[in-house]
Design an enzyme around this catalytic site. Structure first.
Site, PDB file in Angstrom:
ATOM      1  CB  CYS A 118      -0.926  -0.013   1.208  1.00  0.00           C
ATOM      2  SG  CYS A 118      -1.832   1.522   1.409  1.00  0.00           S
ATOM      3  CB  CYS A 146      -3.361   2.508  -1.539  1.00  0.00           C
ATOM      4  SG  CYS A 146      -3.551   0.800  -1.042  1.00  0.00           S
ATOM      5  CE  LYS A 150      -4.918   4.081  -6.232  1.00  0.00           C
ATOM      6  NZ  LYS A 150      -5.413   2.711  -6.114  1.00  0.00           N
ATOM      7  CE1 TYR A 201     -10.745  -2.126  -6.487  1.00  0.00           C
ATOM      8  CE2 TYR A 201     -10.668  -4.423  -7.149  1.00  0.00           C
ATOM      9  CZ  TYR A 201     -11.212  -3.423  -6.374  1.00  0.00           C
ATOM     10  OH  TYR A 201     -12.206  -3.705  -5.482  1.00  0.00           O
ATOM     11  CD  GLU A 229      -6.923   2.081  -9.025  1.00  0.00           C
ATOM     12  OE1 GLU A 229      -5.780   1.688  -8.699  1.00  0.00           O
ATOM     13  OE2 GLU A 229      -7.857   2.205  -8.210  1.00  0.00           O
ATOM     14  CG  HIS A 237     -29.337  22.110  -4.198  1.00  0.00           C
ATOM     15  ND1 HIS A 237     -29.431  21.151  -5.196  1.00  0.00           N
ATOM     16  CD2 HIS A 237     -29.546  23.305  -4.793  1.00  0.00           C
ATOM     17  CE1 HIS A 237     -29.707  21.766  -6.340  1.00  0.00           C
ATOM     18  NE2 HIS A 237     -29.774  23.069  -6.129  1.00  0.00           N
ATOM     19  CD  GLU A 294     -28.821  17.987  -4.521  1.00  0.00           C
ATOM     20  OE1 GLU A 294     -29.777  18.319  -3.821  1.00  0.00           O
ATOM     21  OE2 GLU A 294     -28.230  18.792  -5.267  1.00  0.00           O
TER      22      GLU A 294
HETATM   23  P1  NDP Z   1      -7.488  -8.167 -10.607  1.00  0.00           P
HETATM   24  O1  NDP Z   1      -7.565  -9.564 -10.132  1.00  0.00           O
HETATM   25  O2  NDP Z   1      -8.399  -7.139 -10.063  1.00  0.00           O
HETATM   26  O3  NDP Z   1      -7.627  -8.125 -12.195  1.00  0.00           O
HETATM   27  C1  NDP Z   1      -6.840  -8.900 -13.018  1.00  0.00           C
HETATM   28  C2  NDP Z   1      -7.249  -8.663 -14.456  1.00  0.00           C
HETATM   29  O4  NDP Z   1      -6.364  -9.357 -15.322  1.00  0.00           O
HETATM   30  C3  NDP Z   1      -8.649  -9.150 -14.767  1.00  0.00           C
HETATM   31  O5  NDP Z   1      -9.229  -8.281 -15.703  1.00  0.00           O
HETATM   32  C4  NDP Z   1      -8.400 -10.531 -15.358  1.00  0.00           C
HETATM   33  O6  NDP Z   1      -9.392 -10.902 -16.270  1.00  0.00           O
HETATM   34  C5  NDP Z   1      -7.104 -10.303 -16.093  1.00  0.00           C
HETATM   35  N1  NDP Z   1      -6.284 -11.503 -16.221  1.00  0.00           N
HETATM   36  C6  NDP Z   1      -5.944 -12.396 -15.267  1.00  0.00           C
HETATM   37  N2  NDP Z   1      -5.134 -13.357 -15.758  1.00  0.00           N
HETATM   38  C7  NDP Z   1      -4.974 -13.096 -17.060  1.00  0.00           C
HETATM   39  C8  NDP Z   1      -4.276 -13.724 -18.104  1.00  0.00           C
HETATM   40  N3  NDP Z   1      -3.570 -14.845 -17.903  1.00  0.00           N
HETATM   41  N4  NDP Z   1      -4.334 -13.170 -19.346  1.00  0.00           N
HETATM   42  C9  NDP Z   1      -5.033 -12.050 -19.567  1.00  0.00           C
HETATM   43  N5  NDP Z   1      -5.717 -11.393 -18.617  1.00  0.00           N
HETATM   44  C10 NDP Z   1      -5.697 -11.907 -17.370  1.00  0.00           C
HETATM   45  O7  NDP Z   1      -5.955  -7.775 -10.388  1.00  0.00           O
HETATM   46  P2  NDP Z   1      -5.172  -6.418 -10.410  1.00  0.00           P
HETATM   47  O8  NDP Z   1      -3.807  -6.803 -10.832  1.00  0.00           O
HETATM   48  O9  NDP Z   1      -5.865  -5.350 -11.170  1.00  0.00           O
HETATM   49  O10 NDP Z   1      -5.186  -5.999  -8.871  1.00  0.00           O
HETATM   50  C11 NDP Z   1      -4.786  -6.919  -7.856  1.00  0.00           C
HETATM   51  C12 NDP Z   1      -5.557  -6.699  -6.592  1.00  0.00           C
HETATM   52  O11 NDP Z   1      -5.099  -5.523  -5.977  1.00  0.00           O
HETATM   53  C13 NDP Z   1      -7.045  -6.485  -6.793  1.00  0.00           C
HETATM   54  O12 NDP Z   1      -7.754  -7.693  -6.708  1.00  0.00           O
HETATM   55  C14 NDP Z   1      -7.425  -5.550  -5.693  1.00  0.00           C
HETATM   56  O13 NDP Z   1      -7.907  -6.303  -4.610  1.00  0.00           O
HETATM   57  C15 NDP Z   1      -6.145  -4.859  -5.315  1.00  0.00           C
HETATM   58  N6  NDP Z   1      -6.188  -3.442  -5.739  1.00  0.00           N
HETATM   59  C16 NDP Z   1      -7.120  -2.611  -5.207  1.00  0.00           C
HETATM   60  C17 NDP Z   1      -7.173  -1.288  -5.592  1.00  0.00           C
HETATM   61  C18 NDP Z   1      -8.212  -0.391  -5.023  1.00  0.00           C
HETATM   62  O14 NDP Z   1      -8.850  -0.734  -4.054  1.00  0.00           O
HETATM   63  N7  NDP Z   1      -8.449   0.786  -5.617  1.00  0.00           N
HETATM   64  C19 NDP Z   1      -6.224  -0.740  -6.545  1.00  0.00           C
HETATM   65  C20 NDP Z   1      -5.315  -1.710  -7.076  1.00  0.00           C
HETATM   66  C21 NDP Z   1      -5.298  -3.008  -6.659  1.00  0.00           C
HETATM   67  P3  NDP Z   1     -10.735 -11.665 -15.814  1.00  0.00           P
HETATM   68  O15 NDP Z   1     -11.632 -10.631 -15.221  1.00  0.00           O
HETATM   69  O16 NDP Z   1     -11.232 -12.257 -17.072  1.00  0.00           O
HETATM   70  O17 NDP Z   1     -10.297 -12.701 -14.824  1.00  0.00           O
END
Ligand code: NDP
Length: 452
Positions: free
Chosen positions: A44, A49, A52, A178, A182, A436, A441
């Protein structure tokens, strides 16, 4: 009195969960040590976080400059300096590393720099040192997981993106979670051409479908190219940059290719098996509702357990585990009303089930939706819409879910999460007076049910 163990609690990993558990345990009178092999504050603070959000703020200025004209401002020529941003961000993170160090030492926690592994259920090795503890807490977090794509070594992950050497002009991002969404907004706001490639039909799986569609539209308006139902088949070098060959046969050139395809628990080589801790198929530590592993005296919290991988959840799990170990009673967490936000441009935030989840769980649900042009953009001229949605269970009249895409979504949904946690009904929402003029709201003035 001689102690049977060197410490009452040994924590492996000084990220959000490990630090909170260490401090709470120390406040409850435990003798605590924490080992950290990389940086205090974990993902984080160092590569998540906090940096970012600082980059998100940086990216918002380009829009603010463009929007200013409608309000009578003439903004001079602007120029963005990536290295200045990264240096300032690094200085702030170094300050936070120091804050974490003081928080731990002021609480009386011993900090050990180095990689700790388990020798058995009560013994930890750090270099040549062996330390014993009554309880052990695994809080080692996760790490970016690269997909099996030829040439993946030419791409970078989100950890590296935070320290990239120069502002890229052409960016390709793989992954629709995410992190992918982002960073797409960050690089676009800072001036790059951005293409996001996602294997599914729409990104942000798990979020409300209307919200996902609304965000896709706004991102396209900002010039981000979204290539859904597409996979990267191969990455190769092309001049000073890289070329990605896509499943549909086309290829894209980029200065930077970011793989944001998920994160995996950091459990490799920790000696967990020797201590009797079991892992699931994805390598995450299996725990019960009190964050206790298969080994009775070993607990695990945060991303390493792959429950809800969010900083505030890891912190709450860390506190609950410390109270279970050293407090008066065992404490379990309620995961039902965990709010979260995606700091996209515009941001989105959510608490409670999506419409589809609520329908699957409760059958008929009532939906209230609103889509409008925010007041600010009547003068800025920006073509941007805000979207809001309430999901209501008709028998109890309880508001189950609140979903929003638009400016300050995270700030607004955080407040509404309290109401949802308290079980507020739609009637109570309707009885609440709005402020407002705000966007928020709208959440207390939606009267028309959407057709199902
Ligand atoms: P996520 O698990 O959120 O997303 C991974 C993405 O990559 C999905 O779209 C997934 O597709 C795709 N994917 C997975 N494997 C493959 C593959 N082999 N080939 C192609 N595409 C693939 O992971 P992130 O890396 O974005 O983030 C990790 C974690 O970090 C999140 O789960 C979250 O909990 C945390 N995080 C939270 C934030 C916040 O609260 N603002 C900010 C950043 C991270 P599909 O959907 O089809 O599986």
């Amino acid at each position: 009195m001689a102690h049977a163990y060197d410490y009452d609690l040994f924590v492996i990993g000084a990220g959000s969960g490990g630090v909170r558990a260490s401090r709470v345990a120390a406040q409850l009178g435990a003798r605590v040590a924490v080992a950290e092999e990389r940086y205090l504050g974990g993902t984080c603070v160092n590569v998540g976080c906090i940096p970012k959000k600082l980059l998100v703020y940086a990216a918002e200025f380009s829009e603010a400059f463009a929007d200013a004209a409608g309000f009578g401002w003439t903004v001079g020529a602007s120029r963005f300096d990536w290295n200045a941003l990264i240096a300032n961000k690094d200085a702030e993170i170094a300050r936070l590393n120091g804050v974490y160090e003081r928080l731990l030492s002021n609480a009386g926690v011993t900090i050990m720099n180095g990689r700790a592994t388990l020798a058995d259920a009560h013994t930890v090795k750090i270099g040549s040192r062996r330390v014993t503890a009554k309880y052990i807490l695994i809080a080692v977090g996760g790490w970016p997981a690269a997909p099996r794509v030829a040439g993946a070594e030419l791409a970078i992950d989100s950890n590296q993106a935070f320290h990239w050497r120069a502002m890229p002009q052409r960016v390709v991002i793989v992954g629709g979670g995410y992190i992918g969404v982002e960073f797409a907004g960050i690089f676009r706001g800072l001036g790059a051409q951005v293409t996001l490639v996602h294997r599914g039909g729409l990104f942000l799986r798990g979020f409300d479908d209307d919200l996902r569609a609304a965000l896709a539209e706004e991102m396209r308006k900002r010039g981000i190219v979204l290539r859904f139902a597409t996979e990267v088949e191969r990455i190769h070098r092309s001049g000073a940059g890289v070329r990605a060959t896509l499943s549909e046969g086309a290829s894209i050139d980029a200065d930077l290719l970011l793989l944001a395809t998920g994160r995996a628990a950091n459990t490799c080589g920790l000696g967990l098996e020797t201590a009797g801790v079991t892992l699931d198929g994805a390598g995450a530590v299996v725990v019960d509702r009190y964050s206790r592993t298969a080994a009775e005296n070993i607990f695990a919290v945060g991303d390493v357990t792959n429950r809800r991988n969010l900083t505030p959840v890891a912190i709450a799990e860390g506190r609950a585990a410390a109270e279970t170990m050293f407090g008066r009673r065992a404490v379990a967490l309620d995961y039902d009303h965990v709010p979260s936000a995606v700091f996209s441009h515009p941001p989105l935030a959510t608490v409670g089930p999506t419409e589809a989840e609520a329908r699957a769980r409760f059958g008929a649900v009532e939906i209230y939706k609103s889509s409008f042009r925010p007041l600010k953009h009547t003068l800025s001229g920006r073509d941007e819409r805000t979207f809001m949605k309430l999901v209501v269970e008709p028998n109890s009249d309880r508001v189950l879910g609140c979903h929003m895409m638009g400016a300050d979504a995270g700030e607004i949904i955080q407040g509404l999460a309290v109401a949802i946690q308290c079980g507020a009904t739609k009637e109570r929402f309707d009885a609440t007076i709005g402020i407002h003029p705000t966007a928020a709201e709208e959440f207390v003035t939606m009267r028309e049910k959407a057709a199902s």
